[in-house]
Design a protein around this motif. Structure first.
Motif, PDB file in Angstrom:
ATOM      1  N   GLU A  78      -4.107   6.755  35.505  1.00  0.00           N
ATOM      2  CA  GLU A  78      -3.345   7.070  34.333  1.00  0.00           C
ATOM      3  C   GLU A  78      -2.814   8.193  34.562  1.00  0.00           C
ATOM      4  N   ILE A  79      -3.110   9.667  35.067  1.00  0.00           N
ATOM      5  CA  ILE A  79      -3.213  11.504  34.937  1.00  0.00           C
ATOM      6  C   ILE A  79      -1.740  10.598  36.352  1.00  0.00           C
ATOM      7  N   LEU A  80      -2.316  10.049  36.925  1.00  0.00           N
ATOM      8  CA  LEU A  80      -1.192  10.585  38.585  1.00  0.00           C
ATOM      9  C   LEU A  80       0.118  10.201  38.339  1.00  0.00           C
ATOM     10  N   LEU A  81       0.138   8.935  36.724  1.00  0.00           N
ATOM     11  CA  LEU A  81       1.345   8.273  36.559  1.00  0.00           C
ATOM     12  C   LEU A  81       1.925   8.999  35.605  1.00  0.00           C
ATOM     13  N   GLY A  82       0.621  10.194  34.753  1.00  0.00           N
ATOM     14  CA  GLY A  82       1.636  10.599  33.825  1.00  0.00           C
ATOM     15  C   GLY A  82       2.098  12.060  34.411  1.00  0.00           C
ATOM     16  N   LYS A  83       1.895  12.565  35.744  1.00  0.00           N
ATOM     17  CA  LYS A  83       2.001  13.644  36.293  1.00  0.00           C
ATOM     18  C   LYS A  83       3.127  12.818  36.695  1.00  0.00           C
ATOM     19  N   ALA A  84       3.763  11.628  37.705  1.00  0.00           N
ATOM     20  CA  ALA A  84       4.578  11.364  38.090  1.00  0.00           C
ATOM     21  C   ALA A  84       6.239  11.186  36.865  1.00  0.00           C
ATOM     22  N   LEU A  85       5.696  10.344  35.696  1.00  0.00           N
ATOM     23  CA  LEU A  85       6.460  10.974  35.124  1.00  0.00           C
ATOM     24  C   LEU A  85       7.446  11.894  33.989  1.00  0.00           C
ATOM     25  N   LYS A  86       6.875  12.751  34.948  1.00  0.00           N
ATOM     26  CA  LYS A  86       7.011  14.026  33.891  1.00  0.00           C
ATOM     27  C   LYS A  86       8.450  14.213  34.201  1.00  0.00           C
ATOM     28  N   GLY A  87       8.682  15.385  33.538  1.00  0.00           N
ATOM     29  CA  GLY A  87      10.468  16.267  34.668  1.00  0.00           C
ATOM     30  C   GLY A  87      11.939  15.110  33.773  1.00  0.00           C
ATOM     31  N   SER A 140      -6.128   7.722  26.282  1.00  0.00           N
ATOM     32  CA  SER A 140      -4.773   6.976  27.597  1.00  0.00           C
ATOM     33  C   SER A 140      -4.155   7.898  27.371  1.00  0.00           C
ATOM     34  N   LEU A 141      -3.172   8.116  26.028  1.00  0.00           N
ATOM     35  CA  LEU A 141      -2.494   8.717  25.969  1.00  0.00           C
ATOM     36  C   LEU A 141      -2.585  10.326  26.218  1.00  0.00           C
ATOM     37  N   LYS A 142      -4.044  11.204  26.555  1.00  0.00           N
ATOM     38  CA  LYS A 142      -4.260  12.415  26.348  1.00  0.00           C
ATOM     39  C   LYS A 142      -3.986  12.079  28.469  1.00  0.00           C
ATOM     40  N   ARG A 143      -4.516  11.357  28.826  1.00  0.00           N
ATOM     41  CA  ARG A 143      -4.334  11.572  30.200  1.00  0.00           C
ATOM     42  C   ARG A 143      -2.417  10.900  30.832  1.00  0.00           C
ATOM     43  N   LEU A 144      -2.327  10.198  30.158  1.00  0.00           N
ATOM     44  CA  LEU A 144      -1.062   9.851  30.894  1.00  0.00           C
ATOM     45  C   LEU A 144      -0.055  10.682  30.285  1.00  0.00           C
ATOM     46  N   ASP A 145       0.080  11.961  28.863  1.00  0.00           N
ATOM     47  CA  ASP A 145       0.802  13.079  28.588  1.00  0.00           C
ATOM     48  C   ASP A 145       1.617  11.692  27.664  1.00  0.00           C
ATOM     49  N   VAL A 146       2.325  11.132  26.841  1.00  0.00           N
ATOM     50  CA  VAL A 146       2.612  10.550  26.529  1.00  0.00           C
ATOM     51  C   VAL A 146       2.837  10.303  25.111  1.00  0.00           C
ATOM     52  N   HIS A 147       3.309  10.433  24.081  1.00  0.00           N
ATOM     53  CA  HIS A 147       2.895  10.013  22.670  1.00  0.00           C
ATOM     54  C   HIS A 147       2.631   8.506  22.358  1.00  0.00           C
ATOM     55  N   CYS A 148       3.121   7.502  22.806  1.00  0.00           N
ATOM     56  CA  CYS A 148       3.241   6.257  22.234  1.00  0.00           C
ATOM     57  C   CYS A 148       3.344   5.242  24.347  1.00  0.00           C
ATOM     58  N   ILE A 149       2.455   4.657  23.892  1.00  0.00           N
ATOM     59  CA  ILE A 149       2.351   3.590  25.415  1.00  0.00           C
ATOM     60  C   ILE A 149       2.821   2.474  24.627  1.00  0.00           C
ATOM     61  N   ASP A 150       3.977   1.153  25.819  1.00  0.00           N
ATOM     62  CA  ASP A 150       4.697   0.173  25.082  1.00  0.00           C
ATOM     63  C   ASP A 150       4.188  -0.688  25.462  1.00  0.00           C
ATOM     64  N   LEU A 151       2.737  -1.418  26.631  1.00  0.00           N
ATOM     65  CA  LEU A 151       2.371  -2.320  26.325  1.00  0.00           C
ATOM     66  C   LEU A 151       0.966  -2.012  26.649  1.00  0.00           C
ATOM     67  N   TYR A 152       0.633  -2.122  25.477  1.00  0.00           N
ATOM     68  CA  TYR A 152      -1.605  -1.854  25.847  1.00  0.00           C
ATOM     69  C   TYR A 152      -1.916  -2.785  26.340  1.00  0.00           C
ATOM     70  N   TYR A 153      -2.821  -3.404  26.751  1.00  0.00           N
ATOM     71  CA  TYR A 153      -3.464  -4.680  26.700  1.00  0.00           C
ATOM     72  C   TYR A 153      -5.426  -4.465  27.069  1.00  0.00           C
ATOM     73  N   GLN A 154      -5.527  -5.273  26.142  1.00  0.00           N
ATOM     74  CA  GLN A 154      -6.954  -5.687  26.620  1.00  0.00           C
ATOM     75  C   GLN A 154      -7.486  -5.849  27.517  1.00  0.00           C
ATOM     76  N   HIS A 155      -8.082  -5.047  28.272  1.00  0.00           N
ATOM     77  CA  HIS A 155      -8.323  -5.589  29.896  1.00  0.00           C
ATOM     78  C   HIS A 155      -8.933  -7.243  30.197  1.00  0.00           C
ATOM     79  N   ARG A 156     -10.116  -6.884  29.468  1.00  0.00           N
ATOM     80  CA  ARG A 156     -10.906  -8.503  29.738  1.00  0.00           C
ATOM     81  C   ARG A 156     -11.481  -8.425  28.391  1.00  0.00           C
ATOM     82  N   VAL A 157     -11.929  -9.480  27.619  1.00  0.00           N
ATOM     83  CA  VAL A 157     -12.270  -9.998  26.350  1.00  0.00           C
ATOM     84  C   VAL A 157     -13.698  -9.877  25.812  1.00  0.00           C
TER      85      VAL A 157
END
Length: 539
Positions: free
Chosen positions: A67-76, A115-132
């Protein structure tokens, strides 16, 4: 259609994504050591420039580092160009084969915030429950996810590896936009139940491992190059020595067909997934730009019905040797959640509504079962019988009748108005106004006459009428005097014949009462509709 990648609608709630996504897990975890961050950012941005805009991660990948990696890649300015999906629920971050899964409300909310903090975003487009979480009713988990949607922290909700019954129960609480599942030429068990369920409900399908965790790209030689950190050595029986020789034949036949089609085995396998329908979005992962470009090329591979049949005949579910996962890892086949009635956490036990319209009752009941609806029902208030009562009974909802004695009128008649103190709000109700009271006293006189015949009081007769409406009805007459309380209890012993019920109802029909219940003093179920959920814009 940037870079030649078409767009598709995922689910029925408005989410639009690139027809192929990018699974980012392998950049940080599970398939060998983490890859250099700078290189992975280049891959992610190359994908966006090529038209791939749907990115998949999870808090369990790393853990956290993906998540941190993706957050960095999506800056700018890159964030605005993509649809971002992440997941929660695996609490021990897959350190061994024994997953610890959580879906309780507190965990759901905390996981989202992190997750919002690590991705450095205000909103997640699609949020899954990974396992029930098999210890928490899916309705409870979904209830918290629904709140996160309402608060603007997530836009759409998804589930991963969920059973058909769990999908249906979750979708009844809040629309599910996407189900993530493993679907490829060598993993087809979802086709019998899960895929049809998604399509019936209008839920999009996101396919992870569409290349069989690399096997449909490289074949058995893939195993020779797995590092000791690669999870495919531990989690996945299909890569074990006793199974790989058999499974090699599938890859060889896929490779032969790919040669005939003028494409790579990976492109052929991906094309097969793309041809399953426009509601399906595969998310192959890669850490190399050349592989990414090759995967995008799969969108241009055309397969005839004969090609599809040939591929499916050589890669049927029975032809693959080895389970998808080791037994300790749960899949949709073993991931049902307990019934909502088993959930013991909370500050209230049951939920009710008062003065709610039939449509509001139905909408509320779809989110969480309504136990009781409170409404005014008495001999002189019967407007609920046409719509509200049948709705409650259809849905199995109890009925609590307030003011079953007509706010005292069916106990004392018009003389009660003579004793109103100035603070008594009944003097403002239309039925107690002088212009209506003279007419309404005729009803009380007739009730009194029947009560005398029955050997009971008018109050007991009026209450008995309510009790005779059914065992799903509980009247709640109020009083401040013990003698009146005892008299009310006595109503339970008053028996009414069908003829007596008909006689009472004929003299106290809705049309025979003069004056509204409240006038303009208060809203009632007739004017208490709520706006649609789509209109809700939280601050």
């Amino acid at each position: 259609m940037a870079g030649g990648v078409r767009r598709i609608k995922l689910g029925s709630q408005g989410l639009e994504v690139s027809a192929q996504g990018l699974g980012c897990m392998g950049m940080s975890a599970f398939y060998g050591p983490p890859k250099p961050e700078e290189d992975m950012i280049k891959v992610i941005r190359h994908a966006i420039s090529s038209g791939i805009t749907f990115f998949d991660t999870s808090d369990a990948y790393g853990p956290h580092t993906n998540e941190i990696l993706l957050g960095k890649a999506l800056k700018g300015g890159w964030r605005e160009k993509v649809e971002l999906a992440t997941k929660f629920g695996i609490n021990n971050h897959i350190v061994d084969t024994n997953l610890v899964v959580r879906g309780d409300p507190a965990y759901v909310r905390a996981a989202c915030e992190e997750s919002l903090k690590r991705l450095d975003v205000h909103c997640i487009d699609l949020y899954y429950q990974h396992r029930v979480d098999t210890n928490v009713p899916i309705e409870v988990t979904m209830g918290e996810l629904k709140k996160l949607v309402e608060e603007g922290k997530i836009k759409y909700i998804g589930l991963s590896e969920a059973s058909a019954s769990t999908i249906r129960r979750a979708h009844a609480v809040h629309p599910i936009t996407a189900i993530q599942l493993e679907w490829s030429l060598w993993t087809r068990d979802v086709e019998e139940i899960i895929v049809p369920t998604c399509r019936e409900l209008g839920i999009g399908i996101v396919t992870y491992s569409p290349l069989g965790r690399g096997f449909l790209s490289s074949g058995p030689k893939l195993v020779e190059n797995l590092t000791k950190e690669d999870s495919r050595r531990v989690f996945f029986p299909r890569f074990k020595a006793e199974n790989i020789e058999h499974n090699a034949h599938i890859f060889e036949r896929v490779a032969d067909i790919a040669t005939k089609k003028g494409c790579t085995p990976a492109q052929l396998a991906l094309a097969w997934v793309h041809h399953q329908g426009d509601d399906v979005c595969p998310i192959p992962g890669t850490t190399k730009i050349e592989n990414l470009d090759q995967n995008i090329g799969a969108l241009s591979v055309e397969l005839t019905p004969e090609d599809m049949t040939e591929l499916e005949s050589l890669a049927s579910e029975d032809s693959v040797k080895g389970d998808r996962y080791v037994a300790e890892v749960a899949t949709w086949k073993t991931l049902d959640t307990p019934p909502l009635s088993s959930w013991k956490e909370g500050k209230i036990k049951y939920i009710g509504l008062s003065e709610a319209s039939a449509s509001t009752i139905r909408r509320a009941h779809a989110v969480h079962p309504i136990t009781a609806v409170q409404l005014e029902w008495s001999l002189w208030t019967r407007d609920v019988e046409e719509d509200i009562i049948p709705t409650c009974r259809e849905l199995g909802i109890g009925i609590v009748a307030y003011s079953p004695l007509g706010r005292g009128f069916l106990s004392s008649g018009p003389k009660m108005t003579e004793n109103f103190v100035k603070e008594d709000f009944r003097q403002h109700l239309p039925r107690f106004k002088p212009e209506n009271l003279e007419h309404n006293k005729l009803i009380f006189e007739q009730v009194s006459a029947i009560a005398t015949r029955k050997g009971c009081t008018p109050a007991q007769l009026a209450l008995a009428w309510v009790h005779h409406q059914g065992d799903d009805v509980c009247p709640i007459p109020g009083t401040t005097k013990i003698e009146n309380l005892n008299q009310n209890i006595g109503a339970l012993s008053v028996k009414l014949t069908p003829e007596e019920m008909a006689e009472l109802e004929s003299l106290a029909s809705e049309d025979s009462v003069k004056g509204d219940r409240y006038g303009g003093l208060s809203s009632t179920w007739k004017n208490s509709e709520t706006p649609p959920l789509s209109s809700w814009k939280p601050e």
